[in-house]
Design a protein around this motif. Structure first.
Motif, PDB file in Angstrom:
ATOM      1  N   ALA A 134       0.826  -1.205   0.000  1.00 35.46           N
ATOM      2  CA  ALA A 134       0.000   0.000   0.000  1.00 35.46           C
ATOM      3  C   ALA A 134       0.863   1.260   0.000  1.00 35.46           C
ATOM      4  N   ASN A 135       2.073   1.137   0.502  1.00 34.05           N
ATOM      5  CA  ASN A 135       2.993   2.268   0.523  1.00 34.05           C
ATOM      6  C   ASN A 135       3.909   2.275  -0.688  1.00 34.05           C
ATOM      7  N   GLY A 136       3.605   1.442  -1.662  1.00 34.21           N
ATOM      8  CA  GLY A 136       4.354   1.458  -2.910  1.00 34.21           C
ATOM      9  C   GLY A 136       5.637   0.662  -2.900  1.00 34.21           C
ATOM     10  N   ILE A 137       5.832  -0.185  -1.921  1.00 34.24           N
ATOM     11  CA  ILE A 137       7.048  -0.976  -1.863  1.00 34.24           C
ATOM     12  C   ILE A 137       6.723  -2.392  -2.298  1.00 34.24           C
ATOM     13  N   SER A 138       7.441  -2.858  -3.278  1.00 28.01           N
ATOM     14  CA  SER A 138       7.178  -4.175  -3.836  1.00 28.01           C
ATOM     15  C   SER A 138       7.816  -5.254  -2.985  1.00 28.01           C
ATOM     16  N   THR A 139       7.020  -6.232  -2.595  1.00 31.79           N
ATOM     17  CA  THR A 139       7.553  -7.382  -1.880  1.00 31.79           C
ATOM     18  C   THR A 139       7.664  -8.586  -2.803  1.00 31.79           C
ATOM     19  N   GLY A 140       7.197  -8.441  -4.020  1.00 35.73           N
ATOM     20  CA  GLY A 140       7.281  -9.531  -4.978  1.00 35.73           C
ATOM     21  C   GLY A 140       6.273 -10.624  -4.699  1.00 35.73           C
ATOM     22  N   LYS A 141       6.060 -11.501  -5.644  1.00 39.46           N
ATOM     23  CA  LYS A 141       5.175 -12.646  -5.532  1.00 39.46           C
ATOM     24  C   LYS A 141       3.767 -12.275  -5.069  1.00 39.46           C
ATOM     25  N   GLY A 142       3.321 -11.067  -5.305  1.00 38.72           N
ATOM     26  CA  GLY A 142       1.977 -10.675  -4.915  1.00 38.72           C
ATOM     27  C   GLY A 142       1.761 -10.716  -3.415  1.00 38.72           C
ATOM     28  N   ALA A 143       2.771 -10.352  -2.647  1.00 36.23           N
ATOM     29  CA  ALA A 143       2.713 -10.435  -1.189  1.00 36.23           C
ATOM     30  C   ALA A 143       1.547  -9.650  -0.627  1.00 36.23           C
ATOM     31  N   GLN A 144       0.875 -10.247   0.306  1.00 38.80           N
ATOM     32  CA  GLN A 144      -0.247  -9.601   0.968  1.00 38.80           C
ATOM     33  C   GLN A 144       0.017  -9.566   2.462  1.00 38.80           C
ATOM     34  N   MET A 145       0.185  -8.365   3.002  1.00 39.64           N
ATOM     35  CA  MET A 145       0.393  -8.226   4.439  1.00 39.64           C
ATOM     36  C   MET A 145      -0.877  -7.778   5.138  1.00 39.64           C
ATOM     37  N   SER A 146      -1.789  -7.147   4.424  1.00 38.70           N
ATOM     38  CA  SER A 146      -2.986  -6.670   5.095  1.00 38.70           C
ATOM     39  C   SER A 146      -3.836  -7.854   5.520  1.00 38.70           C
ATOM     40  N   GLY A 147      -4.788  -7.603   6.356  1.00 34.77           N
ATOM     41  CA  GLY A 147      -5.622  -8.677   6.867  1.00 34.77           C
ATOM     42  C   GLY A 147      -5.047  -9.195   8.158  1.00 34.77           C
ATOM     43  N   TRP A 148      -4.123 -10.149   8.085  1.00 36.92           N
ATOM     44  CA  TRP A 148      -3.578 -10.742   9.294  1.00 36.92           C
ATOM     45  C   TRP A 148      -2.848  -9.731  10.150  1.00 36.92           C
ATOM     46  N   ARG A 149      -2.175  -8.791   9.542  1.00 37.31           N
ATOM     47  CA  ARG A 149      -1.381  -7.861  10.353  1.00 37.31           C
ATOM     48  C   ARG A 149      -2.243  -6.879  11.133  1.00 37.31           C
ATOM     49  N   ASP A 150      -3.505  -6.739  10.755  1.00 41.54           N
ATOM     50  CA  ASP A 150      -4.406  -5.884  11.528  1.00 41.54           C
ATOM     51  C   ASP A 150      -4.693  -6.468  12.905  1.00 41.54           C
ATOM     52  N   SER A 151      -4.408  -7.750  13.097  1.00 44.51           N
ATOM     53  CA  SER A 151      -4.596  -8.411  14.392  1.00 44.51           C
ATOM     54  C   SER A 151      -3.282  -8.633  15.128  1.00 44.51           C
ATOM     55  N   ALA A 152      -2.184  -8.123  14.582  1.00 50.07           N
ATOM     56  CA  ALA A 152      -0.864  -8.367  15.156  1.00 50.07           C
ATOM     57  C   ALA A 152      -0.675  -7.658  16.502  1.00 50.07           C
ATOM     58  N   ALA A 153       0.010  -8.329  17.408  1.00 47.99           N
ATOM     59  CA  ALA A 153       0.288  -7.767  18.728  1.00 47.99           C
ATOM     60  C   ALA A 153       1.196  -6.544  18.639  1.00 47.99           C
ATOM     61  N   CYS A 154       1.972  -6.424  17.592  1.00 42.19           N
ATOM     62  CA  CYS A 154       2.909  -5.311  17.449  1.00 42.19           C
ATOM     63  C   CYS A 154       2.244  -4.031  16.947  1.00 42.19           C
ATOM     64  N   LEU A 155       1.002  -4.120  16.566  1.00 43.70           N
ATOM     65  CA  LEU A 155       0.283  -2.951  16.061  1.00 43.70           C
ATOM     66  C   LEU A 155       0.319  -1.831  17.094  1.00 43.70           C
ATOM     67  N   GLY A 156       0.834  -0.683  16.707  1.00 44.59           N
ATOM     68  CA  GLY A 156       0.891   0.468  17.591  1.00 44.59           C
ATOM     69  C   GLY A 156       2.211   0.644  18.321  1.00 44.59           C
ATOM     70  N   TYR A 157       3.078  -0.359  18.292  1.00 40.65           N
ATOM     71  CA  TYR A 157       4.383  -0.228  18.934  1.00 40.65           C
ATOM     72  C   TYR A 157       5.340   0.561  18.040  1.00 40.65           C
ATOM     73  N   ASP A 158       6.337   1.129  18.653  1.00 38.31           N
ATOM     74  CA  ASP A 158       7.390   1.818  17.914  1.00 38.31           C
ATOM     75  C   ASP A 158       8.093   0.790  17.025  1.00 38.31           C
ATOM     76  N   PRO A 159       8.157   1.015  15.731  1.00 43.64           N
ATOM     77  CA  PRO A 159       8.777   0.039  14.817  1.00 43.64           C
ATOM     78  C   PRO A 159      10.221  -0.300  15.162  1.00 43.64           C
ATOM     79  N   GLU A 160      10.938   0.612  15.766  1.00 40.69           N
ATOM     80  CA  GLU A 160      12.344   0.361  16.093  1.00 40.69           C
ATOM     81  C   GLU A 160      12.514  -0.857  16.995  1.00 40.69           C
ATOM     82  N   ILE A 161      11.509  -1.174  17.778  1.00 41.77           N
ATOM     83  CA  ILE A 161      11.567  -2.335  18.675  1.00 41.77           C
ATOM     84  C   ILE A 161      11.815  -3.613  17.888  1.00 41.77           C
ATOM     85  N   PHE A 162      11.296  -3.687  16.682  1.00 41.58           N
ATOM     86  CA  PHE A 162      11.346  -4.918  15.895  1.00 41.58           C
ATOM     87  C   PHE A 162      12.524  -4.981  14.931  1.00 41.58           C
TER      88      PHE A 162
END
Length: 105
Positions: free
Chosen positions: A21-49
């Protein structure tokens, strides 16, 4: 949630920068949306990961968040299937595992 991890932010998902969605290609038709909306890391500072592999305390903190995540398997599978994102080696903690772009620890 562990008391040490109550510093969530309203920054969004830690891996927003690698979404198609941000214009970065992950190749192979990668889909991150859906499952990641339920991820425990949602809302954390990205630097942690994206800790230094030598910083075992920081790696443990990221893994602790992953440890309570309901979509840890989907995240790990995404990382396993997409070794490169926008031409760069996948790095950081994904699915509870540290990925360095060279080998999985």
């Amino acid at each position: 949630m562990h008391a040490a991890f109550r510093f969530q932010t309203n920054r969004g998902h830690p891996f927003d920068d690698v979404s198609e969605a941000n214009g970065i290609s992950t190749g192979k038709g990668a889909q991150m949306s859906g499952w990641r909306d339920s991820a425990a890391c949602l809302g954390y500072d990205p630097e942690i990961f994206f800790p230094s592999p030598n910083n075992t305390t920081a790696v443990r903190q990221a893994r602790a968040i992953c440890g309570v995540c309901p979509v840890i398997e989907q995240c790990g599978r995404f990382a396993d299937e997409h070794q490169r994102i926008d031409g760069y080696p996948l790095q950081g903690v994904w699915g509870g595992r540290l990925r360095t772009g060279k080998r999985q620890l």
